[in-house]
Design an enzyme around this catalytic site. Structure first.
Site, mmCIF file in Angstrom:
data_model
loop_
_atom_site.group_PDB
_atom_site.id
_atom_site.type_symbol
_atom_site.label_atom_id
_atom_site.label_comp_id
_atom_site.label_asym_id
_atom_site.label_seq_id
_atom_site.Cartn_x
_atom_site.Cartn_y
_atom_site.Cartn_z
ATOM 1 N N GLY A 1 0.851 -1.176 0.000
ATOM 2 C CA GLY A 1 0.000 0.000 0.000
ATOM 3 C C GLY A 1 0.886 1.224 0.000
ATOM 4 C CB SER A 2 3.165 2.316 -1.598
ATOM 5 O OG SER A 2 2.868 1.323 -2.572
ATOM 6 N NE ARG A 3 2.187 10.698 -2.889
ATOM 7 C CZ ARG A 3 2.215 11.700 -2.020
ATOM 8 N NH1 ARG A 3 1.575 11.596 -0.874
ATOM 9 N NH2 ARG A 3 2.904 12.780 -2.268
#
Length: 233
Positions: A190-192
């Site tokens: 879960g990240s960007r």
């Protein structure tokens, strides 16, 4: 729909990082079935989720000169001026930053937004704040890449760890030459990913827009079209 087409919508290629995690989830599921069957079925659901988290499907990448594509699946969470990470040594001028937030159900394989040579890779440890927040760009663990295009201009691509992410994987080295849409790493879980556009280039995407890595066009370096607007319908 042909049977093989139907099968391909369910069965996806898996990134090599995923095999050990899928094996662990499957082993735990087996133990849960021995303890109590309902727990085992919960384990089955989590194992299926793990399988799809590490999926690595083929993408149809547009390759016309000047097209810059999304480096990640997800949603555009921020579009704003910002200075590229200092460790990339790209100067202190603010450029348009487009941030793509990946939740735990998105494909997490990252791809090159445009073809070019990697002139700098810089990892920096940090916090694990919610990656959708603006301050995550400054405070979270990150891995930054500078990609130099054929015309000498550079773009910055930054992998940012999120609230539950605990590892950024970068599979390329300084000096590597990438094609548009080519895989260069991933982040779990879960990240960007931030992309800093060259000076004067406007994004062709809007806040809240769903992105498909290597397929959705973020910007056209040859275009003078103004920034696009959008609304929910």
């Amino acid at each position: 729909m042909r049977q093989d087409d139907m099968l391909s919508t369910v069965v996806k290629p898996i990134h090599k990082e995923g095999y050990k995690f899928i094996s662990i989830f499957a082993a735990v599921t087996f133990v849960l079935f021995l303890i109590w069957q309902p727990l085992g079925w919960i384990g089955v659901g989590l194992t299926v989720w793990c399988y799809y988290f590490f999926r690595d499907p083929e993408r149809q990448t547009p390759f016309r000169e000047g097209l810059l594509v999304s480096p990640a699946d997800g949603v555009v969470s921020l579009i704003e001026p910002a200075v590229p990470p200092v460790e990339l040594e790209m100067g202190d001028q603010a450029l348009t930053r487009v941030s793509v937030f990946m939740n735990v159900f998105d494909c997490h394989v990252n791809r090159a937004p445009i073809g070019g040579r990697i002139t700098k890779i810089a990892y920096r440890p940090g916090k694990f704040l919610n990656a959708s927040l603006d301050k995550a760009s400054e405070h979270n663990e990150r891995n930054s890449l500078a990609i130099e295009m054929a015309d000498g201009r550079k773009i910055a691509v930054v992998q940012i760890a999120g609230l539950v992410a605990r590892r950024i994987l970068c599979e390329v080295e300084e000096g590597s030459v990438l094609q548009t849409g080519e895989r260069f790493g991933m982040i779990r879980f879960g990240s960007r990913v931030d992309v800093y556009l060259p000076e004067g280039v406007e994004p062709l995407v809007a806040l809240g827009q769903t992105m498909v890595s290597a397929e959705t066009v973020i910007a056209d370096l040859e275009s003078r079209e103004p920034r696009r607007m959008a609304e929910a319908r």
